[in-house]
Write a protein that holds these residues in place. Sequence first.
Motif, PDB file in Angstrom:
ATOM      1  N   GLU A 246     -18.723 111.970  71.792  1.00  0.00           N
ATOM      2  CA  GLU A 246     -19.575 111.859  72.968  1.00  0.00           C
ATOM      3  C   GLU A 246     -19.936 110.403  73.294  1.00  0.00           C
ATOM      4  OE1 GLU A 246     -23.130 114.107  72.258  1.00  0.00           O
ATOM      5  OE2 GLU A 246     -23.845 112.784  70.667  1.00  0.00           O
ATOM      6  N   GLN A 247     -19.465 109.468  72.486  1.00  0.00           N
ATOM      7  CA  GLN A 247     -19.733 108.053  72.750  1.00  0.00           C
ATOM      8  C   GLN A 247     -18.757 107.514  73.798  1.00  0.00           C
ATOM      9  OE1 GLN A 247     -22.488 106.858  71.268  1.00  0.00           O
ATOM     10  NE2 GLN A 247     -22.555 108.889  70.304  1.00  0.00           N
ATOM     11  N   GLY A 248     -19.197 106.526  74.525  1.00  0.00           N
ATOM     12  CA  GLY A 248     -18.303 105.832  75.440  1.00  0.00           C
ATOM     13  C   GLY A 248     -17.306 104.975  74.686  1.00  0.00           C
ATOM     14  N   GLU A 249     -16.323 104.469  75.398  1.00  0.00           N
ATOM     15  CA  GLU A 249     -15.248 103.709  74.769  1.00  0.00           C
ATOM     16  C   GLU A 249     -15.771 102.493  74.004  1.00  0.00           C
ATOM     17  OE1 GLU A 249     -11.127 101.352  76.054  1.00  0.00           O
ATOM     18  OE2 GLU A 249     -12.159 102.666  77.489  1.00  0.00           O
ATOM     19  N   PHE A 250     -16.725 101.767  74.578  1.00  0.00           N
ATOM     20  CA  PHE A 250     -17.226 100.557  73.920  1.00  0.00           C
ATOM     21  C   PHE A 250     -17.975 100.895  72.638  1.00  0.00           C
ATOM     22  CE2 PHE A 250     -20.722  97.503  73.270  1.00  0.00           C
ATOM     23  CZ  PHE A 250     -19.966  96.381  72.968  1.00  0.00           C
ATOM     24  N   ARG A 251     -18.904 101.855  72.715  1.00  0.00           N
ATOM     25  CA  ARG A 251     -19.665 102.235  71.513  1.00  0.00           C
ATOM     26  C   ARG A 251     -18.732 102.760  70.425  1.00  0.00           C
ATOM     27  NH1 ARG A 251     -25.208 102.505  72.012  1.00  0.00           N
ATOM     28  NH2 ARG A 251     -26.065 102.400  74.126  1.00  0.00           N
ATOM     29  N   LEU A 252     -17.752 103.554  70.825  1.00  0.00           N
ATOM     30  CA  LEU A 252     -16.828 104.114  69.842  1.00  0.00           C
ATOM     31  C   LEU A 252     -16.025 103.013  69.162  1.00  0.00           C
ATOM     32  CD1 LEU A 252     -15.987 106.874  68.725  1.00  0.00           C
ATOM     33  CD2 LEU A 252     -14.114 106.888  70.378  1.00  0.00           C
ATOM     34  N   SER A 253     -15.601 102.016  69.919  1.00  0.00           N
ATOM     35  CA  SER A 253     -14.856 100.913  69.316  1.00  0.00           C
ATOM     36  C   SER A 253     -15.729 100.117  68.349  1.00  0.00           C
ATOM     37  CB  SER A 253     -14.296  99.991  70.409  1.00  0.00           C
ATOM     38  OG  SER A 253     -15.336  99.333  71.112  1.00  0.00           O
ATOM     39  N   CYS A 254     -17.022  99.987  68.658  1.00  0.00           N
ATOM     40  CA  CYS A 254     -17.947  99.292  67.748  1.00  0.00           C
ATOM     41  C   CYS A 254     -18.130 100.081  66.448  1.00  0.00           C
ATOM     42  CB  CYS A 254     -19.291  99.082  68.436  1.00  0.00           C
ATOM     43  SG  CYS A 254     -19.286  97.864  69.767  1.00  0.00           S
ATOM     44  N   ILE A 255     -18.266 101.397  66.558  1.00  0.00           N
ATOM     45  CA  ILE A 255     -18.415 102.245  65.372  1.00  0.00           C
ATOM     46  C   ILE A 255     -17.170 102.145  64.499  1.00  0.00           C
ATOM     47  CG2 ILE A 255     -18.588 104.638  64.576  1.00  0.00           C
ATOM     48  CD1 ILE A 255     -20.317 105.167  67.096  1.00  0.00           C
ATOM     49  N   LYS A 256     -16.017 102.221  65.123  1.00  0.00           N
ATOM     50  CA  LYS A 256     -14.761 102.131  64.368  1.00  0.00           C
ATOM     51  C   LYS A 256     -14.653 100.795  63.648  1.00  0.00           C
ATOM     52  CE  LYS A 256      -9.733 102.497  64.899  1.00  0.00           C
ATOM     53  NZ  LYS A 256      -8.623 102.773  65.846  1.00  0.00           N
ATOM     54  N   ALA A 257     -14.974  99.706  64.339  1.00  0.00           N
ATOM     55  CA  ALA A 257     -14.890  98.377  63.730  1.00  0.00           C
ATOM     56  C   ALA A 257     -15.882  98.228  62.591  1.00  0.00           C
ATOM     57  CB  ALA A 257     -15.127  97.309  64.801  1.00  0.00           C
ATOM     58  N   ALA A 258     -17.100  98.765  62.769  1.00  0.00           N
ATOM     59  CA  ALA A 258     -18.110  98.668  61.713  1.00  0.00           C
ATOM     60  C   ALA A 258     -17.692  99.449  60.472  1.00  0.00           C
ATOM     61  CB  ALA A 258     -19.447  99.182  62.235  1.00  0.00           C
ATOM     62  N   MET A 259     -17.119 100.636  60.673  1.00  0.00           N
ATOM     63  CA  MET A 259     -16.661 101.432  59.534  1.00  0.00           C
ATOM     64  C   MET A 259     -15.515 100.741  58.820  1.00  0.00           C
ATOM     65  SD  MET A 259     -16.964 105.307  61.143  1.00  0.00           S
ATOM     66  CE  MET A 259     -16.318 106.120  59.666  1.00  0.00           C
ATOM     67  N   GLU A 260     -14.606 100.159  59.577  1.00  0.00           N
ATOM     68  CA  GLU A 260     -13.491  99.431  58.960  1.00  0.00           C
ATOM     69  C   GLU A 260     -13.993  98.258  58.132  1.00  0.00           C
ATOM     70  OE1 GLU A 260      -9.595  96.678  60.044  1.00  0.00           O
ATOM     71  OE2 GLU A 260     -10.800  97.538  61.671  1.00  0.00           O
ATOM     72  N   ALA A 261     -14.902  97.467  58.694  1.00  0.00           N
ATOM     73  CA  ALA A 261     -15.420  96.302  57.976  1.00  0.00           C
ATOM     74  C   ALA A 261     -16.148  96.713  56.705  1.00  0.00           C
ATOM     75  CB  ALA A 261     -16.349  95.507  58.891  1.00  0.00           C
ATOM     76  N   ASP A 262     -16.918  97.798  56.775  1.00  0.00           N
ATOM     77  CA  ASP A 262     -17.653  98.296  55.615  1.00  0.00           C
ATOM     78  C   ASP A 262     -16.693  98.721  54.515  1.00  0.00           C
ATOM     79  OD1 ASP A 262     -19.669  99.137  53.974  1.00  0.00           O
ATOM     80  OD2 ASP A 262     -20.408 100.719  55.289  1.00  0.00           O
ATOM     81  N   ILE A 263     -15.667  99.456  54.884  1.00  0.00           N
ATOM     82  CA  ILE A 263     -14.702  99.936  53.887  1.00  0.00           C
ATOM     83  C   ILE A 263     -13.907  98.778  53.295  1.00  0.00           C
ATOM     84  CG2 ILE A 263     -12.575 101.284  53.629  1.00  0.00           C
ATOM     85  CD1 ILE A 263     -13.841 103.350  55.542  1.00  0.00           C
ATOM     86  N   ARG A 264     -13.503  97.844  54.137  1.00  0.00           N
ATOM     87  CA  ARG A 264     -12.788  96.669  53.615  1.00  0.00           C
ATOM     88  C   ARG A 264     -13.675  95.863  52.658  1.00  0.00           C
ATOM     89  NH1 ARG A 264      -7.947  95.386  55.689  1.00  0.00           N
ATOM     90  NH2 ARG A 264      -7.336  96.215  57.733  1.00  0.00           N
ATOM     91  N   GLY A 265     -14.951  95.749  52.998  1.00  0.00           N
ATOM     92  CA  GLY A 265     -15.845  94.933  52.200  1.00  0.00           C
ATOM     93  C   GLY A 265     -16.252  95.549  50.878  1.00  0.00           C
ATOM     94  N   ARG A 266     -16.373  96.875  50.837  1.00  0.00           N
ATOM     95  CA  ARG A 266     -16.914  97.528  49.638  1.00  0.00           C
ATOM     96  C   ARG A 266     -15.911  98.339  48.832  1.00  0.00           C
ATOM     97  NH1 ARG A 266     -21.972 101.094  50.429  1.00  0.00           N
ATOM     98  NH2 ARG A 266     -21.217 101.630  52.529  1.00  0.00           N
ATOM     99  N   PHE A 267     -14.801  98.771  49.463  1.00  0.00           N
ATOM    100  CA  PHE A 267     -13.974  99.774  48.785  1.00  0.00           C
ATOM    101  C   PHE A 267     -12.496  99.425  48.705  1.00  0.00           C
ATOM    102  CE2 PHE A 267     -17.571 101.996  50.876  1.00  0.00           C
ATOM    103  CZ  PHE A 267     -18.272 102.307  49.717  1.00  0.00           C
ATOM    104  N   ALA A 268     -12.131  98.153  48.932  1.00  0.00           N
ATOM    105  CA  ALA A 268     -10.743  97.739  48.775  1.00  0.00           C
ATOM    106  C   ALA A 268     -10.323  97.909  47.323  1.00  0.00           C
ATOM    107  CB  ALA A 268     -10.563  96.288  49.222  1.00  0.00           C
ATOM    108  N   SER A 269      -9.116  98.432  47.130  1.00  0.00           N
ATOM    109  CA  SER A 269      -8.624  98.714  45.773  1.00  0.00           C
ATOM    110  C   SER A 269      -7.109  98.582  45.768  1.00  0.00           C
ATOM    111  CB  SER A 269      -9.041 100.114  45.326  1.00  0.00           C
ATOM    112  OG  SER A 269      -8.497 100.444  44.070  1.00  0.00           O
ATOM    113  N   GLY A 270      -6.614  97.470  45.207  1.00  0.00           N
ATOM    114  CA  GLY A 270      -5.176  97.256  45.204  1.00  0.00           C
ATOM    115  C   GLY A 270      -4.653  97.144  46.624  1.00  0.00           C
ATOM    116  N   GLU A 271      -3.640  97.968  46.951  1.00  0.00           N
ATOM    117  CA  GLU A 271      -3.068  97.946  48.291  1.00  0.00           C
ATOM    118  C   GLU A 271      -3.759  98.927  49.231  1.00  0.00           C
ATOM    119  OE1 GLU A 271       1.081  98.619  47.989  1.00  0.00           O
ATOM    120  OE2 GLU A 271       1.493  96.742  46.916  1.00  0.00           O
TER     121      GLU A 271
END
Length: 290
Positions: A246-271
Motif C-alpha cells: 500500500e506504499q507509494g513507489e518512493f516510500r517503498l524504495s526507501c523501505i527496500k533500501a533501508a532493509m538492504e543496508a541493515d542486512i548488509r551491515g549486520r548479517f553479511a556472511s561469506g558470499e
Amino acid sequence: MPQRLLRTSHIAPPPAASAFADFEFRGWEALSEAYDDVWGPVTAAFAPALLAAAGVRQGSLVLDLACGPGYAARAAEAAGAIVTGLDFSPRMIRLARAASPGIAFATGDAHSLPFAPASFDAVICNFGAQHFADPGRALAEMARVLKPGGSCAFTVWAENCLNCAGDVLDRAVESFASADTEVPRGPDYHQLTNPDGRTRLLRRAGFERTSIRSSLCAVTWRMRSPHDLFEAELRGSVRSGARLREQGEFRLSCIKAAMEADIRGRFASGEGFSLPLAAYVACAQAPDSL
C-alpha cells in the motif's frame, strides 16, 4: 487419515466473520503460490521442533491446522503419523494435495473444526495462530478434537529482539511507511508471544495448566541476496506484505533500501547473508478424561 473423520456437511465452512478474517482469507487465496515459493523452506525448518513438542510418532493421528501447502503435514507423515491437513484457503489445499497426494487435505475453518470430539492424538499448527481471527476459540477447537491426554503444539514468531527478520522489516517500515493503513487490526499478537498470555489462552481453551510449556526454536535463513527478505515480505506475506504493497513507489524504495543496508551491515556472511530467525514452540495437553 481416513476421510470418515470429516463431517461432510462441514467440509468448507466460511471463516469466522470479521473484516480481519476476510482480509486474511483473500490474502492467502491471492498469495498461496508466492508464499510457497518464498517462505516454504523458511517455515518448514521449524516443523521438526513442532512435531517433537506435540509428541508425534509412528501411528499418531495428527491434524495439521492451517496447514498451508502442507510442510508440517509432510514432516508428520515422514515420522509415520496418519495425517489430516486443514486450511481455510482452497488454493493452499490444492497446493498441498498436489505435493502430497497420500495425505488427506480439506478446507475448513479453524474456529469451527469439521471433526468429532476426540478424533486426534495431536494437533499441530505451524505459524497459523497469529492469523486466526479468534486465537482463543481456535485453541478451544483444538482441545475439543484431541483425545484425552492428546497434545497440541503451535509456533509463533518471537519478538524482534530474538527474531531478526521482524526487526529488519519493522525498523524500515517505522522509518519510512505512511502512518495511514487499510490493513485491518487483528487480535493482540502479544497474547501469543507473552508466556503469561499463552498460558491464559491455553487454560481458557481447556488444556491442563501443568502441561503448558514453551521453548524457543532458532534457525538461520541463508540468503543469497540482501533483498531476499524484502521480496519475501512483498510477494508472499499477507499482513506485513499488505503494508508494503500500500506504499507509494518512493516510500517503498526507501523501505527496500533501508532493509538492504541493515542486512548488509549486520548479517553479511561469506558470499551471502545469515539472518537469525526465532519462534516460540508452545504445547499443552488435553485433560486425561473428557
